[in-house]
Design a protein around this motif. Structure first.
Motif, PDB file in Angstrom:
ATOM      1  N   ARG A   1      51.016  52.343  48.795  1.00 52.21           N
ATOM      2  CA  ARG A   1      51.809  51.929  47.632  1.00 52.21           C
ATOM      3  C   ARG A   1      52.366  50.538  47.908  1.00 52.21           C
ATOM      4  O   ARG A   1      53.077  50.321  48.879  1.00 52.21           O
ATOM      5  CB  ARG A   1      52.927  52.939  47.374  1.00 52.21           C
ATOM      6  CG  ARG A   1      53.627  52.750  46.038  1.00 52.21           C
ATOM      7  CD  ARG A   1      54.464  53.972  45.670  1.00 52.21           C
ATOM      8  NE  ARG A   1      55.496  54.230  46.671  1.00 52.21           N
ATOM      9  CZ  ARG A   1      56.687  53.636  46.686  1.00 52.21           C
ATOM     10  NH1 ARG A   1      56.998  52.748  45.739  1.00 52.21           N
ATOM     11  NH2 ARG A   1      57.569  53.928  47.619  1.00 52.21           N
ATOM     12  N   ARG A   2      52.012  49.598  47.054  1.00 49.85           N
ATOM     13  CA  ARG A   2      52.343  48.188  47.321  1.00 49.85           C
ATOM     14  C   ARG A   2      53.850  47.969  47.400  1.00 49.85           C
ATOM     15  O   ARG A   2      54.342  47.193  48.236  1.00 49.85           O
ATOM     16  CB  ARG A   2      51.735  47.287  46.242  1.00 49.85           C
ATOM     17  CG  ARG A   2      51.910  45.797  46.512  1.00 49.85           C
ATOM     18  CD  ARG A   2      51.002  44.966  45.621  1.00 49.85           C
ATOM     19  NE  ARG A   2      51.328  45.142  44.218  1.00 49.85           N
ATOM     20  CZ  ARG A   2      52.180  44.377  43.533  1.00 49.85           C
ATOM     21  NH1 ARG A   2      52.801  43.373  44.135  1.00 49.85           N
ATOM     22  NH2 ARG A   2      52.402  44.592  42.255  1.00 49.85           N
ATOM     23  N   ALA A   3      54.615  48.667  46.543  1.00 49.11           N
ATOM     24  CA  ALA A   3      56.068  48.496  46.566  1.00 49.11           C
ATOM     25  C   ALA A   3      56.643  48.908  47.919  1.00 49.11           C
ATOM     26  O   ALA A   3      57.577  48.274  48.439  1.00 49.11           O
ATOM     27  CB  ALA A   3      56.704  49.303  45.441  1.00 49.11           C
TER      28      ALA A   3
ATOM     29  N   GLU B   1      41.414  45.717  40.670  1.00 50.08           N
ATOM     30  CA  GLU B   1      41.019  44.336  40.915  1.00 50.08           C
ATOM     31  C   GLU B   1      40.450  44.245  42.317  1.00 50.08           C
ATOM     32  O   GLU B   1      40.742  45.084  43.184  1.00 50.08           O
ATOM     33  CB  GLU B   1      42.214  43.386  40.773  1.00 50.08           C
ATOM     34  CG  GLU B   1      43.285  43.612  41.832  1.00 50.08           C
ATOM     35  CD  GLU B   1      44.395  42.564  41.790  1.00 50.08           C
ATOM     36  OE1 GLU B   1      44.300  41.639  40.986  1.00 50.08           O
ATOM     37  OE2 GLU B   1      45.356  42.699  42.588  1.00 50.08           O
ATOM     38  N   ILE B   2      39.625  43.252  42.556  1.00 47.79           N
ATOM     39  CA  ILE B   2      39.054  43.007  43.879  1.00 47.79           C
ATOM     40  C   ILE B   2      39.468  41.612  44.323  1.00 47.79           C
ATOM     41  O   ILE B   2      39.263  40.635  43.585  1.00 47.79           O
ATOM     42  CB  ILE B   2      37.520  43.104  43.873  1.00 47.79           C
ATOM     43  CG1 ILE B   2      37.049  44.444  43.304  1.00 47.79           C
ATOM     44  CG2 ILE B   2      36.969  42.912  45.281  1.00 47.79           C
ATOM     45  CD1 ILE B   2      35.539  44.529  43.151  1.00 47.79           C
TER      46      ILE B   2
ATOM     47  N   LEU C   1      47.366  49.399  47.369  1.00 47.64           N
ATOM     48  CA  LEU C   1      46.482  48.516  48.127  1.00 47.64           C
ATOM     49  C   LEU C   1      45.427  49.358  48.833  1.00 47.64           C
ATOM     50  O   LEU C   1      45.740  50.363  49.481  1.00 47.64           O
ATOM     51  CB  LEU C   1      47.274  47.729  49.175  1.00 47.64           C
ATOM     52  CG  LEU C   1      48.447  46.880  48.669  1.00 47.64           C
ATOM     53  CD1 LEU C   1      49.196  46.286  49.857  1.00 47.64           C
ATOM     54  CD2 LEU C   1      47.961  45.787  47.725  1.00 47.64           C
ATOM     55  N   ILE C   2      44.177  48.934  48.698  1.00 49.93           N
ATOM     56  CA  ILE C   2      43.067  49.560  49.412  1.00 49.93           C
ATOM     57  C   ILE C   2      42.323  48.451  50.139  1.00 49.93           C
ATOM     58  O   ILE C   2      41.951  47.437  49.539  1.00 49.93           O
ATOM     59  CB  ILE C   2      42.128  50.301  48.439  1.00 49.93           C
ATOM     60  CG1 ILE C   2      42.815  51.565  47.909  1.00 49.93           C
ATOM     61  CG2 ILE C   2      40.811  50.659  49.117  1.00 49.93           C
ATOM     62  CD1 ILE C   2      41.985  52.337  46.908  1.00 49.93           C
TER      63      ILE C   2
ATOM     64  N   PHE D   1      44.738  49.715  41.321  1.00 51.31           N
ATOM     65  CA  PHE D   1      44.364  49.441  42.708  1.00 51.31           C
ATOM     66  C   PHE D   1      44.048  47.958  42.888  1.00 51.31           C
ATOM     67  O   PHE D   1      43.454  47.332  42.014  1.00 51.31           O
ATOM     68  CB  PHE D   1      43.128  50.248  43.120  1.00 51.31           C
ATOM     69  CG  PHE D   1      43.319  51.730  43.123  1.00 51.31           C
ATOM     70  CD1 PHE D   1      44.221  52.334  43.977  1.00 51.31           C
ATOM     71  CD2 PHE D   1      42.599  52.531  42.248  1.00 51.31           C
ATOM     72  CE1 PHE D   1      44.406  53.700  43.980  1.00 51.31           C
ATOM     73  CE2 PHE D   1      42.773  53.892  42.244  1.00 51.31           C
ATOM     74  CZ  PHE D   1      43.679  54.484  43.104  1.00 51.31           C
ATOM     75  N   SER D   2      44.439  47.440  44.037  1.00 52.11           N
ATOM     76  CA  SER D   2      43.956  46.148  44.508  1.00 52.11           C
ATOM     77  C   SER D   2      43.083  46.426  45.727  1.00 52.11           C
ATOM     78  O   SER D   2      43.575  46.924  46.752  1.00 52.11           O
ATOM     79  CB  SER D   2      45.114  45.224  44.896  1.00 52.11           C
ATOM     80  OG  SER D   2      45.851  44.823  43.775  1.00 52.11           O
ATOM     81  N   VAL D   3      41.798  46.144  45.597  1.00 51.58           N
ATOM     82  CA  VAL D   3      40.863  46.349  46.704  1.00 51.58           C
ATOM     83  C   VAL D   3      40.692  45.008  47.414  1.00 51.58           C
ATOM     84  O   VAL D   3      40.156  44.055  46.842  1.00 51.58           O
ATOM     85  CB  VAL D   3      39.509  46.874  46.197  1.00 51.58           C
ATOM     86  CG1 VAL D   3      38.575  47.137  47.380  1.00 51.58           C
ATOM     87  CG2 VAL D   3      39.698  48.147  45.378  1.00 51.58           C
TER      88      VAL D   3
END
Length: 742
Positions: free
Chosen positions: A167-169, A33-34, A86-87, A4-6
């Motif tokens: 979903r980032r993709a 990661e943040i 992505l969050i 996850f990317s927060v």
């Protein structure tokens, strides 16, 4: 790359940013990661982001050279993101504990959707938390993956960016970005959902959406609210560029009308001088994008029509008429309530002048259900007192708990007040309606709710956190109506005669609600376990913590999910505490070995169905030792509890079982089998000898013979402990603790 990317945009949220970032860093799921985006904030958001980045390598602090707004700040964060999903989390909101874990679990279970939608709860400055009222739309039943056309009702949910994982993709392939301006979520969420090849839902509250008293950008008065027109221009441009999405145009038109109407109706968003211009812009957008086809409720049909026509004055007149009508209806309802209240008071005064019914008895218990000592006494009255007519005060939802031979009285009805005015006997474990005026000849029995460990009555005068605005004058007026005060043991007698001073007679007879522990056999206990869903052969732990006076929001002190994972598959937990979620619904389905019994009416049933009790300061411990089953105390906040509420003795020096001062210590107590060892049995026996001298199964009979039959001699003598019938015990499975891991 992380899972996850927060992404956390930060602008003028320095008071909340620590809590926001801490809520992510405290997650049990660690693969993330943040990216904190300091949108050139004039306060300390930038230094706070740098501080966290220095402390944890998973945190990246990104500083923008000028203030760009929420949308471009999120775009900058996406540019640095490397996670699979992505969050987005606003800087004044927080993630709930374990949110990332359950999001990850749902993504895995559904095969990696383009978008996962989850729920939120609004959290107010008072600490009150309210779940999204449309949470039913997140029902996980049905296909795990679907498209928006399969579940269009999802568009009724709040269309914001932070209640979804992307979903980032997918986002990068479609080229989605946020526009500048207010309402930047609108041209993001609608196109994303319409384009997603796969959507999944998660019926769990993952985000605490802070409702700030002041400072929320969208609640400020500004002409920037006109940005909403540009945002819907972008939505319709997206639809027009993709012919396959044309079916959504009527729906978006209807959503746009609703949005414009809500903005115009909000008196604190648009400056007075710009309201006419806003209405004209709204009407122009309606004419430009008009696409009939989406169903519109009849109550909004006229409003939408006037908006399309640009009939602002007629629209405002209609709105004002509706507001006036609402006020009139509320006024009429208030008048009806006042008239009914006056009629009830007059009825009660009339009934109070009529003769008492010497064979009538009214019973009630805190919470309304048929439970506790009043229920045990009521049942014994029907057994021993010929010709008696008993009634139980309860709300309609609790009526099914009352025996068929007992009359049910709904609070606030004429029958309820008639019974209070004319019944010779009144029995309660708390207090009757404060409108009760006890008549000469009426007998009021106060049974109380167990043995007091926590400070009660007038002893709370110097403890404001626990007293919480108690009207002590009213309390003492109520105490003065007591004829009898039931006491379970000498400790209770001494405490209550000081804390509730008056001229009543104390009946030190034991606790009638504990009689059932001495009269229930193994077959009935097995049936109770089956009714509660306890698997055969399992060891059931009843978790029943006390209320914390020093907290506005009650949070379980014990991580029950971790507890059942540590204990192993032989154990189940009966949780008599609100599971994480708060009002409005649960955050997520509990672990299959956690049985939610928070709403169960009878704590005696739960005690009989369990093998051991985990508690802290709850008076249930004084009753539970009658079963001669293990008790474990989890006292991780004893200093704070003592300071706020206070106790009548140090429970750590004279406990009913093993004491654990923290969660890890509690796990160790079970891992080493100390919870049911010889020391536990010794402590339990000493505790039972001190606090249960009269709990022999005949307490209710002693009370009934003394109060209802007037017998002062020949009452059943307390059965000596040595010859007392031992309550039937549930067999604890051999090696139940063998699977426990630290």
């Amino acid at each position: 790359m992380p899972r996850f990317s927060v992404i956390v945009p930060a602008f003028r949220v320095q008071a909340y940013l620590h809590a926001c970032l801490d809520s992510v860093l405290a997650q049990s799921f660690k693969d993330y990661e943040i990216v904190v985006v300091d949108d050139c904030s004039p306060d300390a958001c930038g230094p706070i982001a740098d501080e966290y980045a220095r402390r944890d390598p998973r945190v990246t602090a990104l500083h923008l050279p000028r203030n760009t707004g929420l949308g471009p700040a999120r775009n900058a964060g996406m540019g640095r993101a490397a996670g699979d999903y992505l969050i987005f989390l606003d800087g004044d909101d927080t993630l709930l504990p374990d949110a990332l874990q359950i999001i990850a679990d749902r993504i895995d279970a559904t095969g990696g959707p383009d978008v996962l939608m989850y729920d939120y709860a609004r959290t107010y400055w008072t600490g009150r938390s309210v779940r999204n009222v449309l949470a039913a739309h997140l029902d996980e039943a049905g296909p795990a993956l679907f498209r928006l056309t399969d579940r269009p009702e999802l568009l009724q949910l709040l269309m914001v960016v932070w209640n979804k994982a992307y979903r980032r993709a997918f986002i990068e392939a479609e080229g989605f970005t946020f526009p500048p301006g207010y309402y930047e979520d609108t041209p993001w969420t609608y196109p994303v959902l319409m384009s997603a090849g796969s959507i999944a839902v998660l019926d769990a509250v993952c985000v605490s959406y802070r409702q700030r008293r002041r400072g929320n950008i969208l609640s400020t008065t500004s002409e920037k609210h006109f940005d909403v027109f540009d945002q819907y221009d972008r939505v319709f441009a997206f639809i027009d560029a993709r012919p396959e999405l044309a079916l959504w145009r009527p729906v978006m038109f209807r959503r746009m009308l609703d949005h414009f109407s809500a903005l115009f109706a909000s008196r604190d968003r648009l400056p007075v001088h710009s309201r006419a211009a806003f209405f004209r812009r709204a009407a122009a957008s309606c004419r430009r994008y008009r696409t009939p086809g989406a169903p519109v409720p009849r109550r909004t049909l006229l409003r939408h029509g006037l908006l399309r026509l640009g009939a602002r004055r007629t629209y405002q007149a209609l709105s004002e008429a509706r507001r006036m009508g609402g006020r009139l209806r509320r006024g009429e309802a208030a008048v009806r309530r006042a008239l009914r209240g006056a009629a009830l008071r007059a009825h009660y005064r009339i009934q109070s002048r009529l003769p008492l019914r010497s064979r009538d008895a009214v019973f009630a218990a805190r919470g309304g259900g048929y439970t506790g000592s009043p229920a045990a006494i009521e049942a014994k009255v029907r057994e021993l007192v010929p010709g008696v007519r008993t009634a139980w005060i309860c709300r309609p939802p609790d009526a099914h708990t009352v025996p068929t031979g007992t009359r049910r009285l709904a609070p606030g009805t004429f029958a309820h007040w008639t019974a209070l005015a004319r019944s010779a006997y009144l029995v309660h474990d708390s207090a009757f309606d404060r409108g009760l005026v006890k008549r000469p000849g009426q007998v009021l029995l106060q049974t109380h709710e167990g043995t007091p460990l926590r400070t009660v009555g007038t002893d709370l005068l110097d403890r404001p956190a626990a007293a919480r605005g108690t009207d002590f004058e009213q309390l003492l007026r109520s105490v003065d109506t007591w004829d009898f005060s039931l006491s379970a043991n000498p400790h209770s007698t001494l405490v209550r005669e000081r804390a509730y001073p008056s001229a009543y007679t104390t009946l030190e007879y034991g606790s009638p609600r504990n009689d059932v522990y001495h009269r229930t056999g193994p077959a009935e206990m097995a049936r109770l376990r089956e009714t509660l869903g306890v698997p055969e052969g399992s060891t059931a732990l009843l978790y029943a913590p006390a209320h914390r006076d020093y907290r506005r929001v009650q949070r379980p002190a014990l991580d029950l999910e971790r507890l059942v994972r540590v204990l192993g598959p032989q154990f189940v937990v009966l949780a008599r505490a609100p599971l994480p979620g708060g009002p409005g619904g649960r955050h997520r389905a509990p672990h299959p070995r956690i049985i939610d019994v928070h709403g169960h009416r009878s704590v005696e049933t739960l005690a009989l169905a369990s093998d051991a009790l985990i508690t802290d300061y709850a008076s249930l411990m004084f009753d539970y030792v009658n079963l001669d089953r293990p008790v474990v105390l989890h006292l991780d906040d004893v200093e704070a509890y003592e300071a706020a509420r206070g106790t009548y003795f140090d429970i750590t020096t004279f406990p009913p079982g093993i004491v654990a001062r923290g969660q890890e210590e509690l796990f160790d107590v079970f891992a080493t089998d100390h919870w049911r060892g010889s020391r536990s049995a010794q402590l339990r026996a000493a505790f039972r000898a001190r606090f249960c001298p009269y709990d022999d199964g005949y307490a209710a009979e002693r009370v009934v013979r003394r109060v209802f039959l007037g017998e002062t001699g020949g009452l059943p003598l307390p059965v000596p402990s040595a010859t007392r019938r031992t309550p039937a015990a549930l067999p604890v499975q051999d090696g139940a603790g063998a699977g426990v891991t630290g």
